[in-house]
Design a protein around this motif. Sequence first.
Motif, PDB file in Angstrom:
ATOM      1  N   LYS A 245      26.377 -56.436  96.483  1.00 30.74           N
ATOM      2  CA  LYS A 245      27.306 -57.056  97.457  1.00 30.74           C
ATOM      3  C   LYS A 245      28.653 -56.369  97.291  1.00 30.74           C
ATOM      4  N   VAL A 246      29.177 -55.821  98.363  1.00 25.99           N
ATOM      5  CA  VAL A 246      30.476 -55.142  98.252  1.00 25.99           C
ATOM      6  C   VAL A 246      31.449 -55.673  99.296  1.00 25.99           C
ATOM      7  N   ASN A 247      32.710 -55.360  99.052  1.00 23.57           N
ATOM      8  CA  ASN A 247      33.757 -55.736  99.973  1.00 23.57           C
ATOM      9  C   ASN A 247      33.824 -54.642 101.057  1.00 23.57           C
ATOM     10  N   VAL A 248      33.157 -54.894 102.195  1.00 20.12           N
ATOM     11  CA  VAL A 248      32.964 -53.828 103.193  1.00 20.12           C
ATOM     12  C   VAL A 248      34.269 -53.468 103.897  1.00 20.12           C
ATOM     13  N   GLN A 249      34.591 -52.179 103.880  1.00 22.48           N
ATOM     14  CA  GLN A 249      35.745 -51.679 104.634  1.00 22.48           C
ATOM     15  C   GLN A 249      35.281 -51.070 105.950  1.00 22.48           C
ATOM     16  N   ASN A 250      34.308 -50.168 105.869  1.00 22.68           N
ATOM     17  CA  ASN A 250      33.623 -49.720 107.087  1.00 22.68           C
ATOM     18  C   ASN A 250      32.334 -49.019 106.701  1.00 22.68           C
ATOM     19  N   THR A 251      31.310 -49.225 107.531  1.00 28.24           N
ATOM     20  CA  THR A 251      29.974 -48.748 107.141  1.00 28.24           C
ATOM     21  C   THR A 251      29.611 -47.426 107.828  1.00 28.24           C
ATOM     22  N   ILE A 252      30.610 -46.774 108.433  1.00 23.94           N
ATOM     23  CA  ILE A 252      30.326 -45.474 109.049  1.00 23.94           C
ATOM     24  C   ILE A 252      29.958 -44.496 107.940  1.00 23.94           C
ATOM     25  N   GLY A 253      28.921 -43.734 108.178  1.00 25.46           N
ATOM     26  CA  GLY A 253      28.558 -42.697 107.209  1.00 25.46           C
ATOM     27  C   GLY A 253      27.727 -43.215 106.054  1.00 25.46           C
ATOM     28  N   CYS A 254      27.403 -44.520 106.030  1.00 21.83           N
ATOM     29  CA  CYS A 254      26.561 -45.042 104.943  1.00 21.83           C
ATOM     30  C   CYS A 254      25.188 -44.367 104.951  1.00 21.83           C
ATOM     31  N   GLY A 255      24.644 -44.184 106.157  1.00 21.08           N
ATOM     32  CA  GLY A 255      23.326 -43.563 106.269  1.00 21.08           C
ATOM     33  C   GLY A 255      23.345 -42.131 105.741  1.00 21.08           C
ATOM     34  N   ASP A 256      24.386 -41.393 106.066  1.00 17.25           N
ATOM     35  CA  ASP A 256      24.500 -39.998 105.597  1.00 17.25           C
ATOM     36  C   ASP A 256      24.597 -39.968 104.076  1.00 17.25           C
ATOM     37  N   CYS A 257      25.323 -40.925 103.538  1.00 22.43           N
ATOM     38  CA  CYS A 257      25.528 -40.945 102.101  1.00 22.43           C
ATOM     39  C   CYS A 257      24.247 -41.364 101.375  1.00 22.43           C
ATOM     40  N   PHE A 258      23.527 -42.304 101.963  1.00 25.26           N
ATOM     41  CA  PHE A 258      22.243 -42.747 101.422  1.00 25.26           C
ATOM     42  C   PHE A 258      21.295 -41.537 101.336  1.00 25.26           C
ATOM     43  N   LEU A 259      21.242 -40.765 102.423  1.00 30.14           N
ATOM     44  CA  LEU A 259      20.386 -39.570 102.428  1.00 30.14           C
ATOM     45  C   LEU A 259      20.834 -38.572 101.353  1.00 30.14           C
ATOM     46  N   SER A 260      22.144 -38.379 101.229  1.00 29.15           N
ATOM     47  CA  SER A 260      22.657 -37.437 100.205  1.00 29.15           C
ATOM     48  C   SER A 260      22.201 -37.858  98.812  1.00 29.15           C
ATOM     49  N   GLY A 261      22.214 -39.172  98.570  1.00 30.07           N
ATOM     50  CA  GLY A 261      21.775 -39.677  97.267  1.00 30.07           C
ATOM     51  C   GLY A 261      20.325 -39.321  97.001  1.00 30.07           C
ATOM     52  N   PHE A 262      19.496 -39.417  98.018  1.00 31.25           N
ATOM     53  CA  PHE A 262      18.085 -39.027  97.864  1.00 31.25           C
ATOM     54  C   PHE A 262      17.957 -37.536  97.565  1.00 31.25           C
ATOM     55  N   VAL A 263      18.678 -36.728  98.343  1.00 31.17           N
ATOM     56  CA  VAL A 263      18.592 -35.275  98.145  1.00 31.17           C
ATOM     57  C   VAL A 263      19.035 -34.940  96.716  1.00 31.17           C
ATOM     58  N   TYR A 264      20.100 -35.592  96.283  1.00 33.40           N
ATOM     59  CA  TYR A 264      20.611 -35.359  94.929  1.00 33.40           C
ATOM     60  C   TYR A 264      19.556 -35.731  93.886  1.00 33.40           C
ATOM     61  N   GLY A 265      19.063 -36.974  93.945  1.00 33.39           N
ATOM     62  CA  GLY A 265      18.116 -37.458  92.937  1.00 33.39           C
ATOM     63  C   GLY A 265      16.858 -36.598  92.888  1.00 33.39           C
ATOM     64  N   LEU A 266      16.318 -36.290  94.057  1.00 35.14           N
ATOM     65  CA  LEU A 266      15.071 -35.525  94.100  1.00 35.14           C
ATOM     66  C   LEU A 266      15.295 -34.103  93.600  1.00 35.14           C
ATOM     67  N   GLU A 268      17.418 -33.204  91.422  1.00 29.54           N
ATOM     68  CA  GLU A 268      17.653 -33.259  89.977  1.00 29.54           C
ATOM     69  C   GLU A 268      16.385 -33.655  89.210  1.00 29.54           C
ATOM     70  N   GLY A 269      15.311 -33.913  89.940  1.00 34.25           N
ATOM     71  CA  GLY A 269      14.058 -34.303  89.292  1.00 34.25           C
ATOM     72  C   GLY A 269      14.042 -35.747  88.797  1.00 34.25           C
ATOM     73  N   TYR A 270      14.879 -36.594  89.347  1.00 38.61           N
ATOM     74  CA  TYR A 270      14.877 -38.018  88.976  1.00 38.61           C
ATOM     75  C   TYR A 270      13.582 -38.682  89.453  1.00 38.61           C
ATOM     76  N   SER A 271      13.217 -39.791  88.799  1.00 42.30           N
ATOM     77  CA  SER A 271      12.082 -40.594  89.271  1.00 42.30           C
ATOM     78  C   SER A 271      12.470 -41.187  90.622  1.00 42.30           C
ATOM     79  N   ILE A 272      11.470 -41.670  91.357  1.00 40.72           N
ATOM     80  CA  ILE A 272      11.773 -42.237  92.674  1.00 40.72           C
ATOM     81  C   ILE A 272      12.699 -43.450  92.528  1.00 40.72           C
ATOM     82  N   LYS A 273      12.469 -44.268  91.477  1.00 39.13           N
ATOM     83  CA  LYS A 273      13.314 -45.454  91.331  1.00 39.13           C
ATOM     84  C   LYS A 273      14.765 -45.086  91.020  1.00 39.13           C
ATOM     85  N   ASP A 274      14.946 -44.112  90.152  1.00 39.26           N
ATOM     86  CA  ASP A 274      16.323 -43.683  89.842  1.00 39.26           C
ATOM     87  C   ASP A 274      16.982 -43.040  91.059  1.00 39.26           C
TER      88      ASP A 274
END
Length: 313
Positions: A245-266, A268-274
């Motif tokens: 739960k966060v104090n939302v300021q604006n959710t623009i670009g959340c989807g892009d950032c979510f995708l970046s996190g996946f690209v980063y984790g994968l 780096e060889g992280y597990s799917i959960k990490d």
Amino acid sequence: MIHTLTLNPAIDRILYLSRFDKNITNRIQKTVDTIGGKGTHVSINLKILGKENTAFGISHGKSGQKVINMLNEYGIEVRFKHYDDGSRETRTNYLIIEDTGDCTIAAERGVTLKTEELNELLEDMKATIQPGDYLIFSGDASNSPDPSVYNKILEMFRDRDLKFFLDTSGKSLKECIRETPYMIKPNLDELSTLAGHPIAEDDASIVEAIESLDSYNVPIIAVSLGGDGSIVKAPEGYYRVHPPKVNVQNTIGCGDCFLSGFVYGLSEGYSIKDTIRIATAVSAATAESKLSAGYDLERAKELKEQVTIEKIK
Ligand code: ATP
Ligand code: MG
Ligand code: MG
């Protein structure tokens, strides 16, 4: 190496207002110009995580040069094709953000690309992208003369064994999923475009819609549900993800950032959960940030501990 592509970049002009009402004069408190276009956001978010990457794209005129300068400031390798013909300008989008965090966007359509411009870019991509690289297509490419431009590019790389990530919508999503992306990140609207019918917002209906895409053989399908988190299909199973739960300021670009996190984790060889955990944390940190690109990395690290992931299948 990781490469992003932005065919329709933008200057995002953010207008901060305490509130926005129709049919009256609204006073702007502050104006900030930032970079727009989904691929550029993925590049920036990856760089904040310490991941080197190349940003491919096409830009025009003074505002296009501004986009390039902003990417350079982040230390990203910029491989934009830039054109200055005096008549065409990279678009400006207007983002109205109210004190409540509500955001209204008025987006320009963008410069219609010329076939020669696209071909020059494709030649450079061909020369640069190596077997095993990651390629990220974000945005709908509606300013391209050829609506199936993403497919054309992917055909070009069929023999290079790339990991291809797709975050687009509408027709280009429907066309491009046929090229077997490694991962797609539809929101609920985009998932219903793929499934061909509206989808109720309950987990069972979403899982059913994901399953209806089985014949496309996409290994990872992350359906993002805004503040309600995500449902992720991976080779290991299905996961229900609850964001902090966060104090939302604006959710623009959340989807892009979510995708970046996946690209980063994968990458780096992280597990799917990490991987899911980091993607959810960085996108929650983005919701907390007033800007449309970028977030506070230290805050994302704190938020990581508050993500809950449940295996549902
Ligand atoms: P975009 O406008 O960037 O295309 P999107 O619709 O593709 O956004 P969303 O589903 O809105 O993507 O958001 C992606 C992810 O960001 C969500 O799955 C969630 O993890 C995180 N997120 C979005 N909004 C919030 C929020 N209010 N609180 C916490 N996390 C959020
Ligand atoms: Mg959304
Ligand atoms: Mg999106």
